[in-house]
Scaffold this motif. Structure first.
Motif, PDB file in Angstrom:
ATOM      1  N   LYS A 138       4.557  -5.354  17.661  1.00 37.79           N
ATOM      2  CA  LYS A 138       4.424  -6.684  17.061  1.00 37.79           C
ATOM      3  C   LYS A 138       2.977  -7.172  17.027  1.00 37.79           C
ATOM      4  O   LYS A 138       2.594  -7.914  16.125  1.00 37.79           O
ATOM      5  N   VAL A 139       2.185  -6.758  18.023  1.00 40.79           N
ATOM      6  CA  VAL A 139       0.785  -7.197  18.092  1.00 40.79           C
ATOM      7  C   VAL A 139       0.055  -6.740  16.819  1.00 40.79           C
ATOM      8  O   VAL A 139       0.167  -5.579  16.430  1.00 40.79           O
ATOM      9  N   ASP A 140      -0.685  -7.650  16.194  1.00 46.14           N
ATOM     10  CA  ASP A 140      -1.481  -7.287  15.005  1.00 46.14           C
ATOM     11  C   ASP A 140      -0.666  -6.485  13.976  1.00 46.14           C
ATOM     12  O   ASP A 140      -1.132  -5.472  13.426  1.00 46.14           O
ATOM     13  N   HIS A 141       0.533  -6.944  13.713  1.00 49.74           N
ATOM     14  CA  HIS A 141       1.463  -6.160  12.886  1.00 49.74           C
ATOM     15  C   HIS A 141       1.007  -5.981  11.434  1.00 49.74           C
ATOM     16  O   HIS A 141       1.451  -5.050  10.771  1.00 49.74           O
ATOM     17  N   GLY A 142       0.125  -6.870  10.957  1.00 54.07           N
ATOM     18  CA  GLY A 142      -0.379  -6.694   9.588  1.00 54.07           C
ATOM     19  C   GLY A 142      -1.154  -5.386   9.474  1.00 54.07           C
ATOM     20  O   GLY A 142      -0.935  -4.577   8.564  1.00 54.07           O
ATOM     21  N   TRP A 143      -2.018  -5.157  10.448  1.00 58.67           N
ATOM     22  CA  TRP A 143      -2.858  -3.950  10.435  1.00 58.67           C
ATOM     23  C   TRP A 143      -2.019  -2.700  10.695  1.00 58.67           C
ATOM     24  O   TRP A 143      -2.175  -1.690  10.028  1.00 58.67           O
ATOM     25  N   TRP A 144      -1.125  -2.787  11.696  1.00 59.24           N
ATOM     26  CA  TRP A 144      -0.261  -1.630  11.985  1.00 59.24           C
ATOM     27  C   TRP A 144       0.614  -1.300  10.773  1.00 59.24           C
ATOM     28  O   TRP A 144       0.796  -0.135  10.417  1.00 59.24           O
ATOM     29  N   GLY A 145       1.166  -2.335  10.154  1.00 58.28           N
ATOM     30  CA  GLY A 145       2.065  -2.144   9.009  1.00 58.28           C
ATOM     31  C   GLY A 145       1.325  -1.501   7.838  1.00 58.28           C
ATOM     32  O   GLY A 145       1.842  -0.588   7.184  1.00 58.28           O
ATOM     33  N   ALA A 146       0.112  -1.979   7.579  1.00 61.55           N
ATOM     34  CA  ALA A 146      -0.676  -1.420   6.479  1.00 61.55           C
ATOM     35  C   ALA A 146      -0.967   0.056   6.748  1.00 61.55           C
ATOM     36  O   ALA A 146      -0.880   0.895   5.850  1.00 61.55           O
ATOM     37  N   GLN A 147      -1.278   0.370   7.997  1.00 61.55           N
ATOM     38  CA  GLN A 147      -1.597   1.757   8.359  1.00 61.55           C
ATOM     39  C   GLN A 147      -0.372   2.668   8.193  1.00 61.55           C
ATOM     40  O   GLN A 147      -0.480   3.789   7.708  1.00 61.55           O
ATOM     41  N   LEU A 148       0.790   2.144   8.571  1.00 61.64           N
ATOM     42  CA  LEU A 148       2.033   2.920   8.445  1.00 61.64           C
ATOM     43  C   LEU A 148       2.300   3.314   6.986  1.00 61.64           C
ATOM     44  O   LEU A 148       2.733   4.435   6.709  1.00 61.64           O
ATOM     45  N   PHE A 149       2.037   2.380   6.071  1.00 57.48           N
ATOM     46  CA  PHE A 149       2.411   2.606   4.664  1.00 57.48           C
ATOM     47  C   PHE A 149       1.280   3.088   3.765  1.00 57.48           C
ATOM     48  O   PHE A 149       1.534   3.528   2.647  1.00 57.48           O
ATOM     49  N   GLU A 150       0.050   2.985   4.244  1.00 59.11           N
ATOM     50  CA  GLU A 150      -1.104   3.275   3.383  1.00 59.11           C
ATOM     51  C   GLU A 150      -1.014   4.601   2.611  1.00 59.11           C
ATOM     52  O   GLU A 150      -1.326   4.637   1.422  1.00 59.11           O
ATOM     53  N   PRO A 151      -0.578   5.713   3.232  1.00 57.77           N
ATOM     54  CA  PRO A 151      -0.552   6.970   2.467  1.00 57.77           C
ATOM     55  C   PRO A 151       0.477   6.987   1.335  1.00 57.77           C
ATOM     56  O   PRO A 151       0.465   7.905   0.525  1.00 57.77           O
ATOM     57  N   TYR A 152       1.375   6.007   1.285  1.00 55.61           N
ATOM     58  CA  TYR A 152       2.530   6.120   0.387  1.00 55.61           C
ATOM     59  C   TYR A 152       2.623   5.057  -0.707  1.00 55.61           C
ATOM     60  O   TYR A 152       3.454   5.195  -1.600  1.00 55.61           O
ATOM     61  N   ILE A 153       1.837   3.996  -0.594  1.00 53.74           N
ATOM     62  CA  ILE A 153       2.063   2.872  -1.531  1.00 53.74           C
ATOM     63  C   ILE A 153       0.766   2.460  -2.244  1.00 53.74           C
ATOM     64  O   ILE A 153      -0.323   2.852  -1.822  1.00 53.74           O
ATOM     65  N   PRO A 154       0.866   1.631  -3.323  1.00 57.65           N
ATOM     66  CA  PRO A 154      -0.341   1.196  -4.026  1.00 57.65           C
ATOM     67  C   PRO A 154      -1.292   0.407  -3.114  1.00 57.65           C
ATOM     68  O   PRO A 154      -0.838  -0.279  -2.181  1.00 57.65           O
ATOM     69  N   GLU A 155      -2.578   0.520  -3.426  1.00 51.97           N
ATOM     70  CA  GLU A 155      -3.610  -0.130  -2.608  1.00 51.97           C
ATOM     71  C   GLU A 155      -3.388  -1.642  -2.485  1.00 51.97           C
ATOM     72  O   GLU A 155      -3.596  -2.228  -1.425  1.00 51.97           O
ATOM     73  N   LYS A 156      -2.943  -2.251  -3.573  1.00 55.20           N
ATOM     74  CA  LYS A 156      -2.710  -3.705  -3.546  1.00 55.20           C
ATOM     75  C   LYS A 156      -1.588  -4.080  -2.569  1.00 55.20           C
ATOM     76  O   LYS A 156      -1.645  -5.114  -1.915  1.00 55.20           O
ATOM     77  N   SER A 157      -0.568  -3.231  -2.489  1.00 59.72           N
ATOM     78  CA  SER A 157       0.538  -3.519  -1.560  1.00 59.72           C
ATOM     79  C   SER A 157       0.059  -3.363  -0.117  1.00 59.72           C
ATOM     80  O   SER A 157       0.429  -4.161   0.757  1.00 59.72           O
ATOM     81  N   THR A 158      -0.769  -2.340   0.138  1.00 60.59           N
ATOM     82  CA  THR A 158      -1.326  -2.156   1.483  1.00 60.59           C
ATOM     83  C   THR A 158      -2.169  -3.373   1.870  1.00 60.59           C
ATOM     84  O   THR A 158      -2.064  -3.898   2.980  1.00 60.59           O
ATOM     85  N   PHE A 159      -2.994  -3.826   0.932  1.00 62.22           N
ATOM     86  CA  PHE A 159      -3.852  -4.998   1.158  1.00 62.22           C
ATOM     87  C   PHE A 159      -2.988  -6.223   1.505  1.00 62.22           C
ATOM     88  O   PHE A 159      -3.286  -6.976   2.430  1.00 62.22           O
ATOM     89  N   ALA A 160      -1.903  -6.381   0.765  1.00 62.02           N
ATOM     90  CA  ALA A 160      -1.014  -7.531   0.975  1.00 62.02           C
ATOM     91  C   ALA A 160      -0.367  -7.484   2.360  1.00 62.02           C
ATOM     92  O   ALA A 160      -0.273  -8.493   3.056  1.00 62.02           O
TER      93      ALA A 160
END
Ligand SMILES: [Fe+2]
Ligand SMILES: [Fe+2]
Length: 271
Positions: A138-160
């Motif tokens: 849960k800590v800093d979940h925005g950054w962890w979440g972006a890292q989890l999905f970055e290889p698979y989704i559009p850059e704009k979605s990762t940014f969001a």
């Protein structure tokens, strides 16, 4: 009590309307206006008292046998944890939604709202994925979440996904986002976000993609209709178009976040 002259005159219908009033009517209106203001202030103070302080929340730390930042797959709120269904070999995003993220009501409802209000597919996908990493941490979940999905989704979605966490602390009424009561409750009513959140907000506020994470916060509601039925089905096409599903299965594809998928897959591994 201080009176905002402009707001007071506006409440009477503007300067022209005030000019038509005699002095007794003006005095009555002022008294009435002050009473209303006072009522509003009292209501605001009572609302603040409803929520804990930062110190009260901190005092709860040693009353638990887990830390608040632990992912929900690792801690059970009710009794012991249950044995998990093993993930299939070539696990897809859908498999993870069904076997590890379920019921996933919050993200499904956020994405449903984004879909209904005609947002872009990148934003809808970001809404669908924005909080699923809370199962891991849960800590800093925005950054962890972006890292989890970055290889698979559009850059704009990762940014969001990455920046919705920071924007949650900063209202933007033009975009339709107010500071949530939920945050007064979980962080304390006198909470100030840490420096990395403040500086991230400043950076994102001036970024050309500001609206991507902002729209995630706009759809990020906690007050849901408990009877609303949500499912992953309406998002099948969007996932198909924008999620690069690895043929080896998530976790077996040797990307920068494969280990995170394996951890979600097998949180019972001792090491
Ligand atoms: Fe979030
Ligand atoms: Fe959320």
């Amino acid at each position: 009590m201080e009176i905002d002259r402009r707001a007071f005159i506006a409440s009477l219908g503007g300067t022209a309307a005030v000019a038509m009033m005699d002095s007794e009517a003006k005095a009555d209106s002022l008294e009435h206006y002050m009473e209303e203001q006072l009522d509003e202030q009292v209501a605001a103070n009572q609302a603040r008292e409803k929520f804990p302080t930062v110190a009260e929340i901190e005092a709860q730390i040693e009353t638990r046998n887990y830390r608040r930042g632990a992912g929900s797959l690792f801690v059970s709120g009710r009794g012991n944890v249950k044995k998990l269904t093993p993930m299939p070999k070539n696990a897809t995003l859908k498999d993870f939604f069904e076997l590890r993220f379920a019921p996933a009501n919050h993200v499904l409802q956020s994405a449903t709202r984004a879909l209904k209000t005609g947002m872009t597919e990148e934003v809808i996908l970001a809404c669908l994925l924005h909080d699923v990493v809370l199962n891991l941490i849960k800590v800093d979940h925005g950054w962890w979440g972006a890292q989890l999905f970055e290889p698979y989704i559009p850059e704009k979605s990762t940014f969001a996904i990455k920046y919705h966490q920071a924007l949650r602390f900063f209202p933007d009424s033009d975009a339709g986002y107010e500071y949530p009561d939920q945050y007064l409750r979980i962080f304390g009513h006198d909470y100030t976000p840490p420096p990395h959140i403040q500086s991230t907000y400043k950076m994102v506020r001036n970024h050309k993609w500001y609206m991507e994470p902002r729209l995630v916060t706009v759809n990020d509601l906690y007050a849901f209709d408990p009877n609303a039925k949500v499912s992953l089905d309406p998002f099948t096409d969007i996932i198909g178009r924008h999620f690069k599903q690895p043929k080896e299965g998530l976790g077996n594809d040797n990307t920068a976040s494969s280990h995170m998928w394996r951890t979600l897959s097998n949180p019972d591994a001792p090491l």
